[in-house]
Design an enzyme around this catalytic site. Structure first.
Site, PDB file in Angstrom:
ATOM      1  N   TYR A 132       4.952 -78.097  50.834  1.00 16.14           N
ATOM      2  CA  TYR A 132       4.992 -78.404  52.148  1.00 16.14           C
ATOM      3  C   TYR A 132       3.528 -78.198  52.663  1.00 16.14           C
ATOM      4  O   TYR A 132       3.072 -78.865  53.622  1.00 16.14           O
ATOM      5  CB  TYR A 132       6.060 -77.461  52.884  1.00 16.14           C
ATOM      6  CG  TYR A 132       7.490 -78.318  52.798  1.00 16.14           C
ATOM      7  CD1 TYR A 132       8.222 -77.881  51.607  1.00 16.14           C
ATOM      8  CD2 TYR A 132       7.892 -79.022  53.690  1.00 16.14           C
ATOM      9  CE1 TYR A 132       9.219 -78.627  51.176  1.00 16.14           C
ATOM     10  CE2 TYR A 132       9.255 -79.538  53.511  1.00 16.14           C
ATOM     11  CZ  TYR A 132       9.862 -79.337  52.178  1.00 16.14           C
ATOM     12  OH  TYR A 132      11.083 -79.701  52.095  1.00 16.14           O
ATOM     13  N   HIS A 157      11.452 -88.264  54.444  1.00 17.48           N
ATOM     14  CA  HIS A 157      11.969 -88.029  55.781  1.00 17.48           C
ATOM     15  C   HIS A 157      11.006 -88.502  57.083  1.00 17.48           C
ATOM     16  O   HIS A 157      10.534 -88.093  58.113  1.00 17.48           O
ATOM     17  CB  HIS A 157      12.235 -86.226  56.020  1.00 17.48           C
ATOM     18  CG  HIS A 157      12.887 -85.496  55.230  1.00 17.48           C
ATOM     19  ND1 HIS A 157      14.028 -85.312  55.744  1.00 17.48           N
ATOM     20  CD2 HIS A 157      12.974 -85.186  54.003  1.00 17.48           C
ATOM     21  CE1 HIS A 157      14.765 -84.784  54.743  1.00 17.48           C
ATOM     22  NE2 HIS A 157      14.183 -84.582  53.797  1.00 17.48           N
ATOM     23  N   ASN A 180      19.070 -79.615  55.724  1.00 15.13           N
ATOM     24  CA  ASN A 180      19.989 -81.020  55.623  1.00 15.13           C
ATOM     25  C   ASN A 180      20.995 -80.744  56.333  1.00 15.13           C
ATOM     26  O   ASN A 180      21.598 -79.759  56.493  1.00 15.13           O
ATOM     27  CB  ASN A 180      19.632 -81.499  54.021  1.00 15.13           C
ATOM     28  CG  ASN A 180      18.424 -82.181  53.759  1.00 15.13           C
ATOM     29  OD1 ASN A 180      17.538 -82.448  54.427  1.00 15.13           O
ATOM     30  ND2 ASN A 180      18.566 -82.346  52.450  1.00 15.13           N
TER      31      ASN A 180
HETATM   32 FE1  HDE Z   1      11.635 -81.629  51.528  1.00 16.02          FE
HETATM   33  N1  HDE Z   1       9.820 -82.544  51.833  1.00 16.02           N
HETATM   34  N2  HDE Z   1      11.043 -81.503  49.544  1.00 16.02           N
HETATM   35  N3  HDE Z   1      13.737 -81.080  51.046  1.00 16.02           N
HETATM   36  N4  HDE Z   1      12.120 -81.877  53.425  1.00 16.02           N
HETATM   37  C1  HDE Z   1       9.396 -82.779  53.041  1.00 16.02           C
HETATM   38  O1  HDE Z   1       7.297 -82.168  53.823  1.00 16.02           O
HETATM   39  C2  HDE Z   1       9.933 -81.343  49.080  1.00 16.02           C
HETATM   40  C3  HDE Z   1      14.069 -80.491  50.023  1.00 16.02           C
HETATM   41  C4  HDE Z   1      13.130 -81.670  54.064  1.00 16.02           C
HETATM   42  O2  HDE Z   1      11.377 -83.219  59.725  1.00 16.02           O
HETATM   43  C5  HDE Z   1       7.697 -82.973  52.878  1.00 16.02           C
HETATM   44  O3  HDE Z   1       6.225 -82.281  56.027  1.00 16.02           O
HETATM   45  C6  HDE Z   1       9.993 -81.094  47.832  1.00 16.02           C
HETATM   46  C7  HDE Z   1      15.319 -80.096  50.090  1.00 16.02           C
HETATM   47  C8  HDE Z   1      13.233 -81.940  55.571  1.00 16.02           C
HETATM   48  O4  HDE Z   1       9.045 -83.003  59.223  1.00 16.02           O
HETATM   49  C9  HDE Z   1       7.332 -82.722  51.559  1.00 16.02           C
HETATM   50  C10 HDE Z   1      11.382 -80.819  47.230  1.00 16.02           C
HETATM   51  C11 HDE Z   1      15.452 -80.229  51.472  1.00 16.02           C
HETATM   52  C12 HDE Z   1      12.006 -82.555  55.722  1.00 16.02           C
HETATM   53  C13 HDE Z   1       8.846 -82.143  51.056  1.00 16.02           C
HETATM   54  C14 HDE Z   1      12.010 -81.180  48.639  1.00 16.02           C
HETATM   55  C15 HDE Z   1      14.283 -80.758  52.199  1.00 16.02           C
HETATM   56  C16 HDE Z   1      11.247 -82.411  54.410  1.00 16.02           C
HETATM   57  C17 HDE Z   1       7.586 -84.671  53.492  1.00 16.02           C
HETATM   58  C18 HDE Z   1      11.723 -80.481  46.064  1.00 16.02           C
HETATM   59  C19 HDE Z   1      16.799 -79.608  52.054  1.00 16.02           C
HETATM   60  C20 HDE Z   1      11.557 -83.154  56.878  1.00 16.02           C
HETATM   61  C21 HDE Z   1       6.783 -84.377  54.757  1.00 16.02           C
HETATM   62  C22 HDE Z   1      11.333 -79.382  45.616  1.00 16.02           C
HETATM   63  C23 HDE Z   1      17.169 -78.338  52.085  1.00 16.02           C
HETATM   64  C24 HDE Z   1      10.696 -82.195  57.780  1.00 16.02           C
HETATM   65  C25 HDE Z   1       6.853 -82.912  54.932  1.00 16.02           C
HETATM   66  C26 HDE Z   1      10.448 -82.962  58.932  1.00 16.02           C
HETATM   67  C27 HDE Z   1       9.987 -82.764  54.305  1.00 16.02           C
HETATM   68  C28 HDE Z   1       8.854 -81.780  49.837  1.00 16.02           C
HETATM   69  C29 HDE Z   1      13.544 -81.040  48.766  1.00 16.02           C
HETATM   70  C30 HDE Z   1      14.669 -80.908  53.443  1.00 16.02           C
HETATM   71  C31 HDE Z   1       6.794 -83.705  50.661  1.00 16.02           C
HETATM   72  C32 HDE Z   1       8.815 -80.987  46.736  1.00 16.02           C
HETATM   73  C33 HDE Z   1      16.269 -79.459  48.993  1.00 16.02           C
HETATM   74  C34 HDE Z   1      14.139 -81.627  56.326  1.00 16.02           C
HETATM   75  O5  HDE Z   1       6.464 -81.751  51.394  1.00 16.02           O
END
Ligand code: HDE
Length: 703
Positions: A374, A87, A160
């Site tokens: 996060y 993202h 999402n």
């Molecule tokens: Fe994320 N995800 N994610 N994700 N995600 C990040 O956090 C992560 C997942 C989502 O505009 C990171 O600050 C793991 C699902 C959005 O700043 C990180 C797993 C969904 C955003 C991270 C998922 C998301 C992130 C990277 C699997 C939809 C952007 C930077 C377990 C429901 C937020 C940050 C923004 C961002 C980890 C899966 C949505 C690396 C480990 C499922 C919208 O922490």
């Protein structure tokens, strides 16, 4: 501009005329030259010369004692913070959430207690795979992250625009993300899933198949952030005053209806305006057309959850809206752009674990993993445990705790006590009544690394999604799969994917196999659970079925030439604005053209800079001579040919016929071509535009 040493001495002389413009208790003051404040260093020292480094003589070596230069370059060298691993490319806006009605029956969360209550919000939309500088129209999931600054602390719904995910267990996230990102040896392709590594991983991961249907659909190429849904994805819990639990799924529904572009259009938008989605949000908010979403919740209990043979803890599944109607509980309005992109959009730190009392997690193993990830990621990106001191991340409610020190500490406890309990009667204490309480779930079982049996059906909902799409949408899925797999060099991976498609929809599999020239269909992939073919189509899953009620928020591009009919243009503008849409004028030169009546028509774009892919509908408002001239320009011919191929509605004056024909478009081809010579036809044209696209044309244009 470089300044001479004579200039420098003039400047020094001018400094004697400095005026004190602001004092603060006699300690702080600011210098000004006339009305212009004097530039200072970060330490507050006034700067005399910002054009030249300090040197020994005009042509001599630079001196390290030049602290202003050293500080300026030092700061510049450290301007970047790590971009988000996923993202990275995003765009945010401020707004508010307004509660429609009390949900006290289900949750004690303060935000849901009073109808009409407004809670400040910040939203960041994003793509997942590309880096910060990638294009907006990549085929990708869009992040839809909402921070609600409630009276009980920040609540982040980090969702999402697609309600399911690729994987069921957080431990697979690094693999999945590595696979979709650029391949590590060659560092390409960027912001694209059309490559071997991605499809290799996916074809070995049957649980991804439902998500793949969504990603290959037009959901992954939205026309605007304003026209897409958002989903919390996981099942969460509401907890009432007695800590009783109701399961909840969160959905954001755009007021302006759903809309996407077609792939051929997306590819061209990426070239014409890589910031298409950013610009769209910026322009709509700056012009006072505030985008809006309704928050709807699906509420259910354990018995309802148990009525399905899939697991509500499995993030690759949805509960179809037809089986459980989402209830509208509030609306989100975005009405203000950040003052500074970096300070707000780049530094905003969303965390799934930010929930207020009354909202709790389920055991969804993806959500549980996210709750760990996060916090960790914010420390890496923002560099200090004090990231909550950054204004965009700070709660807007009162807060008090004993956390102290660390890098960049902006607030430390005052007074003697920095611990509790203490006997100085100082500082806050915990409150079992007001504080966050977890749902007292009774958990037991052996410590294992196992995927639950209830997570084993990977194909039934993928099929249900596919059969819920309209004809054009199904075709787009087949075309997307064909395109993506055509970029996969290893034929075994292509075949492995077709083997999965056979478990989803035979015709889809056969179409893709045919387009990839796979001569013999593979055997269907081994399935832990056979695909259910009794799941009813869910119309809520189609974009076309959930389009807008009118043309509001959309954009018409009007191509004009010298001698154009200014009165007709005015009529069009009035009708477009009345509809709540926007008109932009494209002319051979950006300065504009002279109309037939001698008036001047201002333009927004020159033809090369305003291709029809940037608009939802187009009008050719041309004089005979102007049209004739434009037939010789490739950009003008493409303007028409693309609008036609992308199934857009095209209004045209009789004199524009020569350009249509030169672009290979028969002016009478279909009802999407609307002659505008009769003044009454303008209303008819706008009415047609409400349908957004004439999908019936698609089979003849064969994109
Ligand atoms: Fe994320 N995800 N994610 N994700 N995600 C990040 O956090 C992560 C997942 C989502 O505009 C990171 O600050 C793991 C699902 C959005 O700043 C990180 C797993 C969904 C955003 C991270 C998922 C998301 C992130 C990277 C699997 C939809 C952007 C930077 C377990 C429901 C937020 C940050 C923004 C961002 C980890 C899966 C949505 C690396 C480990 C499922 C919208 O922490």
């Amino acid at each position: 501009m470089a300044k001479t040493s004579k200039g420098a001495s003039d400047k020094r002389a001018a400094l004697h005329d400095q005026k004190l413009i602001r004092g603060n208790g006699g300690e702080l003051h600011q210098f000004a030259e006339g009305d212009v404040p004097v530039l200072t260093t970060a330490q507050g020292g006034p700067v005399s010369d910002d054009q030249n480094t300090l040197k020994v003589g005009e042509r001599g070596p630079s001196l390290i004692e030049d602290f202003h230069f050293r500080e300026k370059i030092f700061h510049f060298d450290h301007e970047r913070i790590p971009e988000r691993v996923v993202h990275a490319r995003g765009y945010g806006a401020h707004g508010y959430f307004e509660t429609y009605r009390s949900l006290a029956k289900y949750t004690r969360a303060d935000i849901f207690q009073r109808a009409g209550e407004k809670t400040p919000a910040f939203v960041r939309f994003s793509t997942v795979a590309g880096s910060k500088g990638s294009v907006d129209l990549a085929r990708d999931v869009r992040g839809f992250a909402v921070k609600l600054y409630t009276r009980e602390g920040n609540w982040d719904i980090v969702g999402n625009n697609i309600p399911v995910f690729f994987i069921q267990d957080a431990i697979k996230f690094p693999d999945m993300v590595h696979a979709v990102k650029e391949e590590p040896d060659r560092a390409f392709p960027q912001a694209q899933s059309a490559h071997d590594n991605f499809w290799d991983f996916i074809s070995l991961t049957p649980e991804s198949m439902h998500m793949i249907m969504w990603i290959m659909s037009d959901r992954a190429i939205p026309r605007s952030f304003r026209f897409m849904e958002g989903f919390g994805v996981h099942t969460f819990r509401f907890l009432d005053a007695k800590d009783e639990s109701t399961f909840v799924k969160f959905h954001w529904k755009p007021k302006l209806g759903l809309q996407s572009v077609v792939w051929n259009e997306a590819v061209k938008i990426n070239g014409a305006d890589p910031d298409f989605h950013r610009r769209d949000l910026w322009q709509s908010i700056q012009s006072g057309n505030f985008p809006e979403w309704e928050l709807r919740v699906q509420l259910f209990d354990q018995a309802f959850a148990d009525s399905f043979d899939f697991d509500v803890l499995d993030p690759t599944k949805i509960i179809p809206e037809e089986l459980l109607e989402p209830i509208a509980v509030g609306r989100l309005v975005l009405d203000r752009m950040p003052d500074n992109f970096f300070a707000e959009t780049e530094q905003v730190a969303f965390m799934t674990q930010n929930v207020p009392p009354g909202i709790d997690f389920s055991n969804d193993p993806l959500l549980q993993g996210r709750n760990f990830s996060y916090l960790d990621t914010q420390l890496k990106r923002l560099g200090s445990p004090n990231f909550t001191h950054i204004p965009i991340n700070a709660p807007k409610c009162p807060f008090q705790h004993f956390q102290q020190d660390g890098h960049m500490a902006m607030r430390n406890p005052t007074g003697r006590a920095n611990y509790q309990p203490n006997s100085w009667s100082e500082g806050p204490r915990e409150s079992p009544r007001h504080g966050f309480r977890s749902f007292a779930a009774i958990e037991e079982g052996p410590k294992v690394r196992l995927r639950a049996e209830s997570f084993a059906d990977h194909y039934s909902q993928a099929r249900q999604f596919f059969i819920s799409q309209t004809g054009p949408e199904q075709r787009h899925i087949a075309m997307a799969l064909t395109f993506e797999l055509s970029k996969v060099e290893n034929p075994h991976i292509r075949e492995r994917m077709v083997a999965h498609l056979l478990n989803i929809d035979r015709e889809l599999a056969e179409t893709v196999a045919d387009k990839l020239a796979i001569k013999t269909l593979p055997k269907p992939a081994d399935a832990a659970i056979a695909t259910r073919d009794d799941l009813e189509p869910s119309p809520a899953l189609s974009i076309v079925e959930n389009g807008p009620p009118n043309f509001a928020g959309r954009k018409v591009g009007v191509l004009v030439s010298r001698g154009a009919d200014a009165a007709l243009l005015k009529k069009l503008m009035t009708a477009i604005e009345k509809e709540g849409a926007v008109m932009e004028v494209i002319a051979p030169k950006v300065g504009g053209v002279e109309a037939a009546d001698g008036s001047w028509i201002e333009a927004n774009h020159m033809i090369d800079g305003g291709p029809s892919v940037l608009f939802d509908a187009v009008v050719l408002l041309l004089s005979a001579e102007g049209a004739q001239r434009l037939t010789g320009e490739a950009a003008a011919r493409d303007f028409v040919a693309d609008a036609f191929a992308h199934c857009k509605f095209i209004g045209f004056t009789a004199d524009a016929t020569s350009l249509l024909q030169k672009a290979g478009v028969d002016p009478e081809a279909d009802e999407g071509l609307v002659a505008l010579d009769d003044p009454k036809s303008v209303a008819g044209f706008i009415e047609s535009c409400r349908k957004l696209r004439l999908w019936a044309r698609e089979s003849s244009v064969k994109l």
